[in-house]
Design an enzyme around this catalytic site. Structure first.
Site, PDB file in Angstrom:
ATOM      1  N   ASP A   7      35.752  43.292  48.042  1.00  0.00           N
ATOM      2  CA  ASP A   7      34.654  42.700  48.890  1.00  0.00           C
ATOM      3  C   ASP A   7      34.744  43.173  50.273  1.00  0.00           C
ATOM      4  O   ASP A   7      36.084  43.440  50.534  1.00  0.00           O
ATOM      5  CB  ASP A   7      34.729  41.357  48.799  1.00  0.00           C
ATOM      6  CG  ASP A   7      33.820  40.444  49.636  1.00  0.00           C
ATOM      7  OD1 ASP A   7      32.527  40.788  49.607  1.00  0.00           O
ATOM      8  OD2 ASP A   7      34.007  39.638  50.624  1.00  0.00           O
ATOM      9  N   ASP A   9      32.974  41.845  53.724  1.00  0.00           N
ATOM     10  CA  ASP A   9      33.153  40.790  54.732  1.00  0.00           C
ATOM     11  C   ASP A   9      33.670  39.765  54.211  1.00  0.00           C
ATOM     12  O   ASP A   9      33.644  39.110  53.418  1.00  0.00           O
ATOM     13  CB  ASP A   9      31.496  40.158  55.009  1.00  0.00           C
ATOM     14  CG  ASP A   9      30.666  41.193  55.447  1.00  0.00           C
ATOM     15  OD1 ASP A   9      30.161  41.278  56.601  1.00  0.00           O
ATOM     16  OD2 ASP A   9      30.101  42.010  54.414  1.00  0.00           O
ATOM     17  N   ASP A 169      36.997  36.898  48.786  1.00  0.00           N
ATOM     18  CA  ASP A 169      36.996  35.637  49.604  1.00  0.00           C
ATOM     19  C   ASP A 169      36.429  34.498  49.448  1.00  0.00           C
ATOM     20  O   ASP A 169      36.183  33.698  50.120  1.00  0.00           O
ATOM     21  CB  ASP A 169      36.973  36.086  51.106  1.00  0.00           C
ATOM     22  CG  ASP A 169      35.508  36.307  51.527  1.00  0.00           C
ATOM     23  OD1 ASP A 169      35.347  35.942  52.487  1.00  0.00           O
ATOM     24  OD2 ASP A 169      34.832  37.033  50.991  1.00  0.00           O
TER      25      ASP A 169
END
Length: 232
Positions: A7, A9, A169
């Site tokens: 991922d 961001d 996240d």
């Protein structure tokens, strides 16, 4: 080839400062001051542009979907104009990526940031060439947590989608890996790090220096479990 898909961001980079600045640009344009607070609202920022507008308008007591829809393109334009002012790659992230490549893994990116903005940001950060693939929110007709963007990122990175691992996240990343039937490692140093253990990923990452060994252990365990399943 086994692949490790990241991922963007909140995983590879802390992009919250520039995202919040773009949202606050919109709120100022509406006639309000800065509504979202750097640092404090980092977790909201990493949920995307529409979420920032929604949460900000809720605080103002002025939430209307039409306003969110109208200002979303404004937010994207403001963000593109200042995409790397406050953004930084997490310490050790690119060293870990290079180590994974040396160990023979393919590496790619699967993000819910629009592809054009993700490409622009990674180029500005000088890190785009390190990744064999980049799949954004609008690359395919579907986005995470649908598993297909992850699978396509693995394919474009040179691997089979059944033999990849997602570094993320958020619950979106965890749900994506589950839908794809592959393991995930969730980082604990992002804004929502304290919440990651409850999502029960295959592993948690506290420091990028530990990632290559952690990837090896998680993928080996998956292979061993699959072999046991075949025996039984």
């Amino acid at each position: 080839m086994q692949t490790v898909i990241f991922d963007l961001d909140g995983t590879l980079a802390d992009t919250s400062g520039d995202l919040l600045a773009a949202a606050n640009h919109c709120f100022r344009d509406m006639g309000h001051g800065d509504v979202l607070i750097p640092g404090q609202d980092a977790g909201i920022a990493l949920r995307g542009g529409r979420m920032m507008l929604t949460r900000g308008l809720e605080r103002l007591g002025a939430l209307e979907q039409a306003t969110v829809d109208r200002y979303y393109p404004v937010l994207l334009e403001a963000y593109a104009e200042a995409i790397d002012t406050h953004t930084f790659l997490y310490p050790g992230a690119m060293d870990a990526v290079e180590r994974l490549k040396v160990l023979g893994y393919g590496v790619g990116i699967c993000t819910n940031k629009p592809e054009g903005l993700a490409e622009l940001l990674m180029q500005r950060l000088g890190a785009r060439d390190a990744f064999a693939s980049l799949i954004g929110a609008d690359t395919l007709p579907v986005r995470k947590p649908d598993p297909e963007p992850l699978r396509e990122a693995a394919r474009q990175a040179g691997g089979h989608p059944d033999h990849c691992l997602l570094i993320g996240d958020s619950d979106t990343d965890r749900n994506t890996s589950r839908a794809a039937g592959v393991p995930s490692i969730l980082v604990t140093f992002g804004p929502s790090g304290a919440d990651m253990a409850a999502l029960e990923p295959e592993a948690l990452l506290e420091d990028y220096a530990d990632l290559p060994d952690l990837v090896g252990r998680v993928l080996s365990a998956k292979t061993e479990n699959a072999a046991l399943g075949n025996v039984n």
